[in-house]
Design an enzyme around this catalytic site. Sequence first.
Site, short mmCIF file in Angstrom:
data_model
loop_
_atom_site.label_atom_id
_atom_site.label_comp_id
_atom_site.label_asym_id
_atom_site.label_seq_id
_atom_site.Cartn_x
_atom_site.Cartn_y
_atom_site.Cartn_z
N TYR A 86 55.71 -21.85 -44.70
CA TYR A 86 54.91 -22.97 -44.21
C TYR A 86 54.15 -22.55 -42.96
O TYR A 86 54.71 -21.96 -42.05
CB TYR A 86 55.81 -24.17 -43.89
CG TYR A 86 55.06 -25.36 -43.37
CD1 TYR A 86 54.23 -26.10 -44.20
CD2 TYR A 86 55.15 -25.73 -42.03
CE1 TYR A 86 53.53 -27.20 -43.73
CE2 TYR A 86 54.46 -26.82 -41.55
CZ TYR A 86 53.65 -27.56 -42.40
OH TYR A 86 52.94 -28.64 -41.92
N TYR A 131 48.42 -16.40 -52.85
CA TYR A 131 49.41 -15.47 -53.37
C TYR A 131 48.78 -14.45 -54.31
O TYR A 131 49.10 -13.26 -54.25
CB TYR A 131 50.56 -16.21 -54.07
CG TYR A 131 51.33 -17.14 -53.18
CD1 TYR A 131 51.57 -16.84 -51.83
CD2 TYR A 131 51.83 -18.34 -53.66
CE1 TYR A 131 52.27 -17.71 -51.01
CE2 TYR A 131 52.55 -19.21 -52.84
CZ TYR A 131 52.76 -18.89 -51.52
OH TYR A 131 53.47 -19.74 -50.72
#
Length: 170
Positions: A86, A131
């Site tokens: 996060y 990602y």
Amino acid sequence: MIREATVHDVPEIRAMIRELAAYEKAAEQARATDEQLRAALFGEHPAASVLIAEDDDTGGIAGFALWFPRFSTWTGTRGMHLEDLYVRPGTRGAGHGKALLAALAAICRENGFERFEWVVLDWNEPAIAFYESLGAELLEEWTVCRLTGAPLEELAARAVPPVGGGAVRQ
């Protein structure tokens, strides 16, 4: 700057867990207390480890990554499971997420971990794109399974007590 979390970071870690849960539309599920996190992260037998990203501009905590070791029966080696990554909205785009993932990859390399795995919600397109830009492979053929609450209790009630009482080995 990336650093290992300390027990003094627990309130901020808990706050970021709640922020992440709200972002993932599951705020009511983030029930961990400071005491639980303190025991799980800094107790006698830690269940997980946390890296903290500090923002150079503000000096505050920009984000965190919580991970724990896992084991692959296929490769016969340990790996890493990233439970939470996060970065706070006001500090996104400054490289904190990439720095946290790079630090985790370095931990994998230092410990001979052959796999570094995590899950991402299928609707979280910004995270998926991020990602993939790092070379992560999305394993679309795998589905996460979860038992909680009554179904977990009902299944457990059917168990024959295992040798050793079923206690988790530390």
